[in-house]
Enzyme design. Structure first.
Site, PDB file in Angstrom:
ATOM      1  N   ASP A   9      -6.112   3.890  -9.200  1.00 24.84           N
ATOM      2  CA  ASP A   9      -5.508   4.978  -9.984  1.00 24.84           C
ATOM      3  C   ASP A   9      -5.346   4.547 -11.446  1.00 24.84           C
ATOM      4  OD1 ASP A   9      -3.523   3.062  -9.450  1.00 24.84           O
ATOM      5  OD2 ASP A   9      -1.907   4.544  -9.358  1.00 24.84           O
ATOM      6  N   ASP A  13      -3.665  -1.863 -15.421  1.00 21.58           N
ATOM      7  CA  ASP A  13      -4.037  -3.014 -14.602  1.00 21.58           C
ATOM      8  C   ASP A  13      -5.169  -2.671 -13.634  1.00 21.58           C
ATOM      9  OD1 ASP A  13      -2.020  -1.390 -13.485  1.00 21.58           O
ATOM     10  OD2 ASP A  13      -1.351  -2.963 -12.128  1.00 21.58           O
ATOM     11  N   ASP A  14      -5.250  -1.391 -13.210  1.00 28.31           N
ATOM     12  CA  ASP A  14      -6.422  -0.973 -12.420  1.00 28.31           C
ATOM     13  C   ASP A  14      -7.699  -1.154 -13.246  1.00 28.31           C
ATOM     14  OD1 ASP A  14      -5.190   0.894  -9.986  1.00 28.31           O
ATOM     15  OD2 ASP A  14      -4.016   1.033 -11.816  1.00 28.31           O
ATOM     16  N   ASN A 158      10.014  -2.500  -7.888  1.00 24.59           N
ATOM     17  CA  ASN A 158       9.995  -2.125  -9.299  1.00 24.59           C
ATOM     18  C   ASN A 158      10.352  -0.646  -9.494  1.00 24.59           C
ATOM     19  OD1 ASN A 158       7.495  -1.132  -8.412  1.00 24.59           O
ATOM     20  ND2 ASN A 158       6.281  -2.267  -9.892  1.00 24.59           N
ATOM     21  N   GLU A 164       8.232  -0.915  -4.215  1.00 28.03           N
ATOM     22  CA  GLU A 164       7.187  -1.051  -5.234  1.00 28.03           C
ATOM     23  C   GLU A 164       6.517   0.318  -5.426  1.00 28.03           C
ATOM     24  OE1 GLU A 164       3.238  -1.142  -6.626  1.00 28.03           O
ATOM     25  OE2 GLU A 164       3.720  -0.884  -4.496  1.00 28.03           O
ATOM     26  N   ASN A 166       3.357   1.681  -5.796  1.00 26.00           N
ATOM     27  CA  ASN A 166       2.242   2.214  -4.988  1.00 26.00           C
ATOM     28  C   ASN A 166       2.715   2.643  -3.603  1.00 26.00           C
ATOM     29  OD1 ASN A 166       0.369   1.781  -7.004  1.00 26.00           O
ATOM     30  ND2 ASN A 166      -0.278  -0.219  -6.199  1.00 26.00           N
ATOM     31  N   HIS A 239      -0.827  -6.461 -12.320  1.00 23.72           N
ATOM     32  CA  HIS A 239      -0.797  -6.463 -10.853  1.00 23.72           C
ATOM     33  C   HIS A 239      -2.176  -6.416 -10.176  1.00 23.72           C
ATOM     34  CE1 HIS A 239       3.492  -5.289 -11.317  1.00 23.72           C
ATOM     35  NE2 HIS A 239       3.060  -4.415 -12.202  1.00 23.72           N
ATOM     36  N   ASP A 240      -2.910  -5.341 -10.474  1.00 25.18           N
ATOM     37  CA  ASP A 240      -4.041  -4.977  -9.616  1.00 25.18           C
ATOM     38  C   ASP A 240      -5.172  -6.005  -9.530  1.00 25.18           C
ATOM     39  OD1 ASP A 240      -2.649  -2.719  -8.943  1.00 25.18           O
ATOM     40  OD2 ASP A 240      -3.640  -1.445 -10.416  1.00 25.18           O
TER      41      ASP A 240
END
Ligand code: BDR
Ligand code: CA
Length: 313
Positions: A9, A13-14, A158, A164, A166, A239-240
């Site tokens: 998405d 970071d994606d 978060n 989290e 997602n 993150h991702d």
């Protein structure tokens, strides 16, 4: 080489996760599926296409997936990723049309059409598409090699104190994905909060590929500013790409096998991933199909990302 599908998405970071997968010599990225999460499905799908264009890989098939979670009302993360879902950067216009087939149908067709045990799915957004695919065609569960997802945590959250983002976007979908019998590795905040993009790291990433430097720098500058304002992080946790990195080099992220479930009813804990760390499961116990990432070799992680960027030419 790992045959990979990225379900994402984008999202700052994606975007780095896509670039890492595309640039890695050990990954064959056969397609990208998108899911409404950080922003609407239409925005994140456009962003995925623009990132592939930036990478010089516009031929990678991109399939748009679910617009909404299974049960709950949608939420987004515009407070982190901005109104486009990818603020702070000017990306090239996508040159290829979006693939016509729905992501869930494409996932099923692709997994059923290839040798069993050959496809790794890396979800870095809400898990709606993956849960839908498992329900629509249960035979895919035994054919997927593994799922390595960014989501959840066994420590703090978060989006809420314990959830989290997602997972909170679609907790019911996450519960389906964790409870199916395919191998699932959860790369949660416990891992990704160690992947802070410091100014030094950012300079190294930009230096790795001068052609991509403006885009990568713009992404990280925006990501840093919202993480400072909204979450009191000095530098943005990226993150991702941690999930992609775990697939490329498992030694970067040590894991521990344990049952993982998702809280679906708690007033304060909805969307929390509950990892049972009471050491009741042996690391080699085949009955337990879930494991959690426990740490990150931060230096080698960023070196891997820089190397992939450099290879994008
Ligand atoms: C996750 O939420 C999204 O905003 C990021 O892209 C990442 O996938 C982190 O909680
Ligand atoms: Ca994401």
């Amino acid at each position: 080489t790992t045959t990979m599908i990225l379900d994402c998405d984008p999202g700052h970071d994606d975007a780095i996760a896509i670039l890492l997968a595309l640039g890695s010599p050990n990954v064959d990225l056969i397609g990208i599926t998108t899911i409404g999460g950080n922003h609407s499905l239409d925005k994140v799908t456009y962003n995925a296409r623009a990132v592939c264009e930036l990478a010089g890989r516009p031929e990678v098939p991109i399939h748009a997936g679910c617009r909404r979670p299974l049960i709950r009302q949608p939420i987004d993360a515009a407070y982190i990723h901005g109104e486009t879902g990818l603020d702070g950067v000017d990306l090239p216009e996508p040159s290829r049309p979006l693939a016509a087939q729905h992501a869930v149908d494409w996932l099923i067709e692709t997994i059923m059409g290839r040798e069993p045990g050959t496809i790794t799915i890396v979800p870095t957004g809400p898990l709606t598409n993956i849960a839908m695919a498992a329900r629509l065609e249960p035979r895919i569960v035994a054919r997927v090699k593994e799922i390595v997802l960014m989501g959840g945590a066994y420590g703090v959250g978060n989006a809420t104190p314990v959830a989290e983002f997602n997972i909170l976007c679609d907790p019911e979908a996450a519960q389906i994905v964790f409870s199916e019998s395919w191998p699932v590795t959860m790369i949660g905040l416990d891992v990704t909060h160690r992947a802070l993009c410091t100014p030094e790291v950012q300079a190294a990433l930009c230096g790795a590929n001068p052609r991509l430097a403006d885009a990568v720098g713009g992404l990280m500058d925006f990501f840093r500013s919202t993480y400072r304002d909204q979450e009191a992080f000095p530098d943005p946790p990226t993150h991702d790409p941690c999930a992609v990195a775990r697939v490329i080099d498992p030694s970067l992220v040590p894991t521990r096998r344990c049952p993982i479930d998702v809280e679906l009813r708690g007033a304060l804990t909805y969307g929390m991933t509950v990892a049972d760390m009471r050491a009741l499961v042996d690391d080699s116990d085949p009955a337990c199909t879930t494991q959690v990432g426990m740490g990150l070799d931060t230096k080698r992680f960023w070196a891997l990302v820089a190397d992939a960027l450099a290879r994008l030419g």
